[in-house]
Write a protein that holds these residues in place. Structure first.
Motif, PDB file in Angstrom:
ATOM      1  N   ILE A   1      40.942  23.538  12.773  1.00 21.82           N
ATOM      2  CA  ILE A   1      41.723  24.168  13.834  1.00 21.82           C
ATOM      3  C   ILE A   1      42.975  24.811  13.253  1.00 21.82           C
ATOM      4  N   ASP A   2      43.620  24.159  12.298  1.00 24.78           N
ATOM      5  CA  ASP A   2      44.791  24.753  11.633  1.00 24.78           C
ATOM      6  C   ASP A   2      44.415  26.060  10.941  1.00 24.78           C
ATOM      7  N   MET A   3      43.239  26.093  10.314  1.00 27.64           N
ATOM      8  CA  MET A   3      42.773  27.332   9.661  1.00 27.64           C
ATOM      9  C   MET A   3      42.577  28.438  10.692  1.00 27.64           C
ATOM     10  N   GLU A   4      42.009  28.099  11.831  1.00 27.50           N
ATOM     11  CA  GLU A   4      41.765  29.093  12.878  1.00 27.50           C
ATOM     12  C   GLU A   4      43.088  29.637  13.421  1.00 27.50           C
ATOM     13  N   ILE A   5      44.052  28.756  13.634  1.00 26.69           N
ATOM     14  CA  ILE A   5      45.372  29.198  14.104  1.00 26.69           C
ATOM     15  C   ILE A   5      46.002  30.139  13.081  1.00 26.69           C
ATOM     16  N   GLN A   6      45.892  29.796  11.811  1.00 33.49           N
ATOM     17  CA  GLN A   6      46.436  30.659  10.750  1.00 33.49           C
ATOM     18  C   GLN A   6      45.713  32.000  10.723  1.00 33.49           C
TER      19      GLN A   6
ATOM     20  N   GLN B   1      46.920  38.856  14.116  1.00 30.20           N
ATOM     21  CA  GLN B   1      47.950  39.418  14.993  1.00 30.20           C
ATOM     22  C   GLN B   1      49.001  40.177  14.190  1.00 30.20           C
ATOM     23  N   SER B   2      49.418  39.628  13.055  1.00 31.76           N
ATOM     24  CA  SER B   2      50.429  40.317  12.251  1.00 31.76           C
ATOM     25  C   SER B   2      49.875  41.604  11.642  1.00 31.76           C
ATOM     26  N   GLU B   3      48.578  41.608  11.287  1.00 30.22           N
ATOM     27  CA  GLU B   3      47.960  42.840  10.779  1.00 30.22           C
ATOM     28  C   GLU B   3      47.909  43.902  11.866  1.00 30.22           C
ATOM     29  N   LYS B   4      47.569  43.507  13.098  1.00 28.03           N
ATOM     30  CA  LYS B   4      47.534  44.455  14.209  1.00 28.03           C
ATOM     31  C   LYS B   4      48.924  45.002  14.491  1.00 28.03           C
ATOM     32  N   ALA B   5      49.925  44.126  14.463  1.00 29.66           N
ATOM     33  CA  ALA B   5      51.299  44.559  14.718  1.00 29.66           C
ATOM     34  C   ALA B   5      51.758  45.528  13.625  1.00 29.66           C
ATOM     35  N   ARG B   6      51.404  45.234  12.394  1.00 33.68           N
ATOM     36  CA  ARG B   6      51.785  46.117  11.280  1.00 33.68           C
ATOM     37  C   ARG B   6      51.125  47.470  11.407  1.00 33.68           C
ATOM     38  N   LYS B   7      49.850  47.481  11.785  1.00 32.08           N
ATOM     39  CA  LYS B   7      49.138  48.762  11.944  1.00 32.08           C
ATOM     40  C   LYS B   7      49.709  49.575  13.101  1.00 32.08           C
ATOM     41  N   SER B   8      50.024  48.912  14.215  1.00 33.60           N
ATOM     42  CA  SER B   8      50.556  49.651  15.373  1.00 33.60           C
ATOM     43  C   SER B   8      51.958  50.171  15.094  1.00 33.60           C
ATOM     44  N   SER B   9      52.751  49.455  14.293  1.00 35.59           N
ATOM     45  CA  SER B   9      54.106  49.927  13.990  1.00 35.59           C
ATOM     46  C   SER B   9      54.098  51.016  12.932  1.00 35.59           C
ATOM     47  N   SER B  10      53.027  51.098  12.133  1.00 35.25           N
ATOM     48  CA  SER B  10      52.960  52.134  11.093  1.00 35.25           C
ATOM     49  C   SER B  10      52.331  53.423  11.628  1.00 35.25           C
ATOM     50  N   GLY B  11      51.910  53.417  12.876  1.00 38.50           N
ATOM     51  CA  GLY B  11      51.395  54.642  13.470  1.00 38.50           C
ATOM     52  C   GLY B  11      49.907  54.783  13.441  1.00 38.50           C
ATOM     53  N   GLY B  12      49.168  53.717  13.329  1.00 34.76           N
ATOM     54  CA  GLY B  12      47.715  53.811  13.401  1.00 34.76           C
ATOM     55  C   GLY B  12      47.021  53.151  12.258  1.00 34.76           C
TER      56      GLY B  12
END
Length: 136
Positions: free
Chosen positions: A112-117, A123-134
């Protein structure tokens, strides 16, 4: 060797061969199903590959880990930690518990800890992609 004895020996050999053949066929079917499931898990992109890797490392699926720790939502950290601590303590070998079950409880928490990580990383990859413009 008499004829009836040879007949019985042939029947025993035939029955044994049939049992081994059925067991082998069943094992092949199970292995095929497991490989199909692994391919399905890996087909989900990076997250699917991470999930398959986590299943392999911990030796248990997320669903099994949730069942072991009796939690429905992995984000409910209070219930997760409470159930983990209770089950881990109850199965302490010095208290007459089972080291095997204690290990299962530990592996479930680890999975479960692995899944949370993995979810945080996604989520951080999605946030990084959306902030970099696509997509990069």
């Amino acid at each position: 060797m008499s004829l009836p004895l040879a007949k019985y020996l042939a029947q025993i050999i035939l029955a044994g061969t049939q049992v081994v053949g059925r067991a082998f066929a069943r094992a092949v079917k199970q292995e095929y199903a497991a490989s199909q499931q692994a391919a399905k898990n890996a087909g989900g992109g990076r997250h699917g590959a991470r999930k398959a890797a986590a299943d392999t490392v911990s030796g248990m699926t997320l669903q099994e880990a949730k069942q072991v720790l009796n939690v429905a939502d992995i984000n409910d950290t209070e219930a997760l930690l409470k159930n983990y601590q209770h089950l881990f303590d109850v199965n302490d070998k010095s208290k007459g518990g089972s080291l095997y079950l204690q290990s299962k409880v530990f592996r479930a928490k680890e999975r479960i800890d692995m899944e949370i990580q993995n979810l945080k990383t996604t989520q951080s990859e999605k946030a990084r992609k959306s902030s970099s413009g696509g997509p990069s």
